[in-house]
Design a protein around this motif. Sequence first.
Motif: not given
Length: 271
Positions: A50-53, A63, A154, A158, A222-223, A226
């Motif tokens: 995820l972009s938050s990782d 997202q 997350g 998922y 995935q969404d 997130a």
Amino acid sequence: MIRIISILVGAFFTLALLLAFGTGAYNFVTEPPAQTVEAAFHEHPKELKLSSDGIFGKFDKQQLQRGFEVYSKVCSSCHALKLVAFRDLAALGYNEAEVKAIAAAQTVAGKDPLTGAIKDRPGMPSDHFPPVVYAGTGNPPDLSLIAKARHGGGAYVYSLLTGYQNQPAELLKKFPEAKTPDGLYYNPYFANLNIAMPAPLTSEGQVTYSDGTKATVDQMAQDVAAFLVWTAEPKLEKRHQTGLWWIGFLLFATILAYMSYRNIWAEKKGH
């Protein structure tokens, strides 16, 4: 005399511990514990990026909005978000009018300012998501902190959503008594392998994304994963920024202290 007794007592306990350890190790090797079905077939969460990782991670607002759409249209009928207020959705990129519309579409219990009676009314941005009245059996968990409450965060969400499958033939061969009971569903990512919740994401296009993204089962999983990472840690970006600022400050202070040390003690070391 006291010293000798102390040494003997210490030696006795040391020997007792060594004997206990040796006995346990021997029993483990000769008679290993019976393997349980959970230990044999439970799987760790799949990898999810995820972009938050990471320490530089930031939320992908697009997202998060898609994840909120999945939650609203699929998950909200059974699972609440009692720790999230409607106004918090502004952090996902929704404007004031959109937040008000989302809140007004919900019915919440509020106190009448004139009579003091509790009655249903349309939600307001300051309200939290209302509790869910579930008509089925069991007690579906609130999802506000689910990404922090489960190992894997997350990735667990998922994996669970995409992990429904038939029981492996090997499982039924080794543990015929572990056949999934009627009313439960086999999922190797769930703690005891059998979960009461049927697969919530079953087909492509189950949700129509407002941004036009193709809503495959994997994409929806995935969404919403997130989105639930965000509900569990809405201040994650700010925490990352604060941590990086303090790391930079400490590095600067360390270099400054070292340079001061060299400057002050350089001449004194030469004597």
